[in-house]
Design a protein around this motif. Sequence first.
Motif, PDB file in Angstrom:
ATOM      1  N   GLY A  54      32.126  15.384 -12.259  1.00 37.46           N
ATOM      2  CA  GLY A  54      31.685  15.684 -10.909  1.00 37.46           C
ATOM      3  C   GLY A  54      31.898  14.576  -9.902  1.00 37.46           C
ATOM      4  N   GLU A  55      32.518  13.469 -10.316  1.00 36.33           N
ATOM      5  CA  GLU A  55      32.777  12.354  -9.401  1.00 36.33           C
ATOM      6  C   GLU A  55      34.009  12.649  -8.536  1.00 36.33           C
ATOM      7  N   PRO A  56      34.085  12.028  -7.342  1.00 33.37           N
ATOM      8  CA  PRO A  56      35.259  12.244  -6.469  1.00 33.37           C
ATOM      9  C   PRO A  56      36.544  11.807  -7.169  1.00 33.37           C
ATOM     10  N   LEU A  57      37.572  12.629  -7.017  1.00 32.26           N
ATOM     11  CA  LEU A  57      38.866  12.282  -7.610  1.00 32.26           C
ATOM     12  C   LEU A  57      39.598  11.221  -6.793  1.00 32.26           C
ATOM     13  N   PHE A  58      39.327  11.183  -5.493  1.00 31.30           N
ATOM     14  CA  PHE A  58      40.101  10.311  -4.620  1.00 31.30           C
ATOM     15  C   PHE A  58      39.215   9.252  -3.974  1.00 31.30           C
ATOM     16  N   LEU A  59      39.847   8.156  -3.594  1.00 25.00           N
ATOM     17  CA  LEU A  59      39.145   7.107  -2.868  1.00 25.00           C
ATOM     18  C   LEU A  59      38.645   7.649  -1.532  1.00 25.00           C
ATOM     19  N   ALA A  60      37.564   7.082  -1.040  1.00 28.95           N
ATOM     20  CA  ALA A  60      37.021   7.502   0.242  1.00 28.95           C
ATOM     21  C   ALA A  60      37.960   7.086   1.369  1.00 28.95           C
ATOM     22  N   PRO A  61      37.919   7.789   2.512  1.00 30.49           N
ATOM     23  CA  PRO A  61      38.770   7.405   3.654  1.00 30.49           C
ATOM     24  C   PRO A  61      38.524   5.952   4.053  1.00 30.49           C
ATOM     25  N   GLY A  62      39.602   5.208   4.188  1.00 26.99           N
ATOM     26  CA  GLY A  62      39.480   3.806   4.570  1.00 26.99           C
ATOM     27  C   GLY A  62      39.131   2.867   3.441  1.00 26.99           C
ATOM     28  N   GLU A  63      38.810   3.404   2.266  1.00 28.26           N
ATOM     29  CA  GLU A  63      38.503   2.536   1.125  1.00 28.26           C
ATOM     30  C   GLU A  63      39.764   1.768   0.730  1.00 28.26           C
ATOM     31  N   PRO A  64      39.683   0.452   0.597  1.00 27.80           N
ATOM     32  CA  PRO A  64      40.893  -0.333   0.333  1.00 27.80           C
ATOM     33  C   PRO A  64      41.583   0.048  -0.975  1.00 27.80           C
ATOM     34  N   LEU A  65      42.896  -0.011  -0.940  1.00 20.74           N
ATOM     35  CA  LEU A  65      43.692   0.133  -2.158  1.00 20.74           C
ATOM     36  C   LEU A  65      43.751  -1.244  -2.804  1.00 20.74           C
ATOM     37  N   THR A  66      42.672  -1.584  -3.480  1.00 26.20           N
ATOM     38  CA  THR A  66      42.457  -2.955  -3.944  1.00 26.20           C
ATOM     39  C   THR A  66      43.606  -3.473  -4.792  1.00 26.20           C
ATOM     40  N   GLY A  67      44.196  -4.576  -4.331  1.00 26.46           N
ATOM     41  CA  GLY A  67      45.226  -5.251  -5.109  1.00 26.46           C
ATOM     42  C   GLY A  67      46.529  -4.499  -5.259  1.00 26.46           C
ATOM     43  N   ILE A  68      46.773  -3.475  -4.447  1.00 22.50           N
ATOM     44  CA  ILE A  68      47.988  -2.678  -4.631  1.00 22.50           C
ATOM     45  C   ILE A  68      49.236  -3.542  -4.443  1.00 22.50           C
ATOM     46  N   ALA A  69      50.218  -3.332  -5.304  1.00 25.88           N
ATOM     47  CA  ALA A  69      51.518  -4.002  -5.186  1.00 25.88           C
ATOM     48  C   ALA A  69      52.435  -3.139  -4.329  1.00 25.88           C
ATOM     49  N   SER A  70      53.302  -3.751  -3.557  1.00 26.20           N
ATOM     50  CA  SER A  70      54.233  -2.974  -2.733  1.00 26.20           C
ATOM     51  C   SER A  70      55.153  -2.122  -3.598  1.00 26.20           C
ATOM     52  N   SER A  71      55.400  -2.566  -4.826  1.00 23.69           N
ATOM     53  CA  SER A  71      56.238  -1.781  -5.737  1.00 23.69           C
ATOM     54  C   SER A  71      55.602  -0.455  -6.101  1.00 23.69           C
ATOM     55  N   ALA A  72      54.286  -0.319  -5.890  1.00 25.69           N
ATOM     56  CA  ALA A  72      53.593   0.928  -6.206  1.00 25.69           C
ATOM     57  C   ALA A  72      54.062   2.065  -5.312  1.00 25.69           C
ATOM     58  N   TYR A  73      54.509   1.743  -4.093  1.00 22.87           N
ATOM     59  CA  TYR A  73      54.977   2.788  -3.179  1.00 22.87           C
ATOM     60  C   TYR A  73      56.417   2.548  -2.711  1.00 22.87           C
ATOM     61  N   GLU A  74      57.092   1.594  -3.292  1.00 18.64           N
ATOM     62  CA  GLU A  74      58.469   1.287  -2.899  1.00 18.64           C
ATOM     63  C   GLU A  74      59.388   2.475  -3.173  1.00 18.64           C
ATOM     64  N   HIS A  75      60.207   2.811  -2.193  1.00 21.44           N
ATOM     65  CA  HIS A  75      61.161   3.907  -2.386  1.00 21.44           C
ATOM     66  C   HIS A  75      62.310   3.417  -3.261  1.00 21.44           C
ATOM     67  N   PRO A  76      62.764   4.219  -4.219  1.00 19.84           N
ATOM     68  CA  PRO A  76      63.858   3.777  -5.099  1.00 19.84           C
ATOM     69  C   PRO A  76      65.114   3.354  -4.344  1.00 19.84           C
ATOM     70  N   LEU A  77      65.423   4.020  -3.229  1.00 25.60           N
ATOM     71  CA  LEU A  77      66.612   3.646  -2.463  1.00 25.60           C
ATOM     72  C   LEU A  77      66.470   2.268  -1.835  1.00 25.60           C
ATOM     73  N   ASP A  78      65.254   1.910  -1.466  1.00 28.44           N
ATOM     74  CA  ASP A  78      64.990   0.565  -0.943  1.00 28.44           C
ATOM     75  C   ASP A  78      65.296  -0.466  -2.033  1.00 28.44           C
ATOM     76  N   ARG A  79      64.816  -0.216  -3.217  1.00 26.90           N
ATOM     77  CA  ARG A  79      64.983  -1.161  -4.321  1.00 26.90           C
ATOM     78  C   ARG A  79      66.449  -1.318  -4.703  1.00 26.90           C
ATOM     79  N   THR A  80      67.167  -0.211  -4.843  1.00 26.87           N
ATOM     80  CA  THR A  80      68.553  -0.284  -5.321  1.00 26.87           C
ATOM     81  C   THR A  80      69.491  -0.863  -4.261  1.00 26.87           C
ATOM     82  N   THR A  81      69.286  -0.506  -2.987  1.00 27.06           N
ATOM     83  CA  THR A  81      70.176  -1.039  -1.947  1.00 27.06           C
ATOM     84  C   THR A  81      69.932  -2.524  -1.715  1.00 27.06           C
TER      85      THR A  81
END
Length: 344
Positions: A54-81
Amino acid sequence: MKNESHAELAHALWPDAKQAPVKLLECRHCGRRNRVQVSRAILDPHHCECGACGEPLFLAPGEPLTGIASSAYEHPLDRTTLAALKGIPGFPTLIRWVMTQLGERSLRLLNLSSAVLCGDDQFPELVALLERSRQSLDLGLRPTLFLSESPHINAATFGSEEPWVMIHSGLLDQLDDTEVVSVMGHELGHMHAEHGLYRMVAVVMASGTQLLGTVGQVLSFPLQKALYKWMRCSELTADRAGLLACRDLGASLHVLMKLAGGSRPGITRRTKMQLAPFIRQARTLAKLEEDNWFDGLLATLMTMDSSHPFVAWRVMHLLEWVEHGNYLEILAGHYERAKRPAAA
């Protein structure tokens, strides 16, 4: 322009609700896997709860993405080019030359000379929007913020050691606060992914071979094309960061639509731009490129000398990430963390 309601946005994105994609998401509290309809997860995440605990599946609005690495959302085309760019002979030489001859100081002095430096006593409202984006992405470094007079919807980020964000005044005329947060997040995504140095090199290359002298005359053409190709792909990573910062898909899509068609008085007094046709336009583009390789080649040739990809292409890639990528996994707390420095 008043943005759509959740119901209108859902219909714009998925006219046939039965065809809306579904994802399996693991609850970060108990580990139970939940089957979630993407449309509900995107538009009404507050009511998405784990079927077991019964707990929320998602972080609350504005809740920090603690310690997230940019590679977590990096587009593959960005990386390869970028990898291909670094492999071009002469590129390391150019990097060293730019940093030796120009560094970041000259561009920073240009901003101090021709734009407004924002802070607690100068446009704190804009600084607050930047801070909102920064906290959502949990970025420790606070970039300097400048406001520049321009009628165009635009912003930019440069620098690596002391990064700064430049916002054009025309952007504030046409975007609401949530959309500005999306743009701020986009620029912070460039900073987080350490795009600043290579973007500065691209600006130098674009200024022509006279500035670069003999080195530029020898290296400019292949490097300039490769830099532009990478810059176009890096925008896809930054678009993802913008969405993660504002966590409002409608706002991010409206930013892109306004980049394509604007939202000036001459438009708003005549019509309300509709998101649904614009999304259909992007999906049509995706199908054309999927069905005919030559259409994709034409798009590449037409943008060869541009630092940004076509807007509809950006919409297409952002929607694909939301529907089939790891956007929802990130909001559910499952993402790659940045490596912390080892304790002394």
